[in-house]
Scaffold this active site. Sequence first.
Site, PDB file in Angstrom:
ATOM      1  N   LYS A 195      57.199 -30.369  55.837  1.00 16.49           N
ATOM      2  CA  LYS A 195      57.877 -30.563  54.553  1.00 16.49           C
ATOM      3  C   LYS A 195      57.945 -32.051  54.229  1.00 16.49           C
ATOM      4  CE  LYS A 195      60.483 -26.297  54.906  1.00 16.49           C
ATOM      5  NZ  LYS A 195      61.608 -25.609  55.527  1.00 16.49           N
ATOM      6  N   ASP A 219      65.999 -23.937  48.124  1.00 11.98           N
ATOM      7  CA  ASP A 219      65.604 -22.691  48.786  1.00 11.98           C
ATOM      8  C   ASP A 219      65.685 -21.499  47.821  1.00 11.98           C
ATOM      9  OD1 ASP A 219      64.780 -22.613  51.524  1.00 11.98           O
ATOM     10  OD2 ASP A 219      66.746 -23.380  52.106  1.00 11.98           O
ATOM     11  N   GLN A 276      67.529 -26.468  57.159  1.00  7.36           N
ATOM     12  CA  GLN A 276      66.538 -25.658  57.867  1.00  7.36           C
ATOM     13  C   GLN A 276      67.242 -24.573  58.690  1.00  7.36           C
ATOM     14  OE1 GLN A 276      63.258 -25.931  57.440  1.00  7.36           O
ATOM     15  NE2 GLN A 276      62.724 -24.360  58.923  1.00  7.36           N
TER      16      GLN A 276
END
Length: 282
Positions: A53, A120, A97
Amino acid sequence: MGKIIDGKAIAAGLYDQMRQEVEQMEVQYGRRPGLTVIIVGEDPASQVYVRNKEVNAKKVGLVSEVIRMPEQTTQDELLAVIARLNADTTVDGILVQLPVPKHIDKDAVIAAVAPDKDVDGFFGMKSGFTLKHGYVAPCTPRACIHLIKTTGETIEGKHALVVGRGELVGKPVATLLLNENATVTIAHSRTRNLGEIARTADIIIAAVGKPKIITGEMVKPGAILIDVGINRDENGKLCGDIAFDSAEPVAGWITPVPGGVGPMTIAMLIRNTLDCYLKHVK
Ligand code: GUN
């Protein structure tokens, strides 16, 4: 003959486009979009994902930060970091995460992220991602829709079958397909006659985590097949939920595994960050 939907090439094109967009954003609005990823603990798979990422966020020119916190971090400490990032006007997207260590309540953490910074797309899931709510859609479901659209075929009015009812892909991708005016069926582990249903589907999204569960004889000729599965077959080789070799000759379009949905998800995370930024600056 099935045509391959090349997720790697499509993602590369998106990265190029987004890099240019970020340059223009800086000129127009005086700052670049910011993405902060928080990782708690040492989970090796998570370390790899987060690194990917970070690399791609930097490639596009985002202001990218990774906050690494030790395994023994308390929930309050994590929530305090999230609160600080929520208030930081240079941060457009926050991603914690998952998984977080067991002593931390995942739902409390997800709920603590400001909805307008939730790259997200977890908040949107509760609202059905309607434009009215303005939340972004989760990355993998969004990647599926984008890949279907690159075929140039319409979604509206088609029968789309989602195989899998998970919170991260199955349910949200079904909602996105509904938003695109598809007629949607959701199949799962208790579904009877999966083959019969699948043969009537113009689009199949396989996101159930069972190697090669969709075979060629279950596919309607010309169908669009999007494979979200990442499994190992009996020989230890990477494979999807769709039996590629038997399905490809029947399909109109098909994503390979690897090289289909996988490379697209981080591209969509960055797209989500740009979309959150645009809401912040406008
Ligand atoms: N860990 C594995 N997949 C994901 C994801 O999509 N979002 C977050 N936050 N963590 C993950």
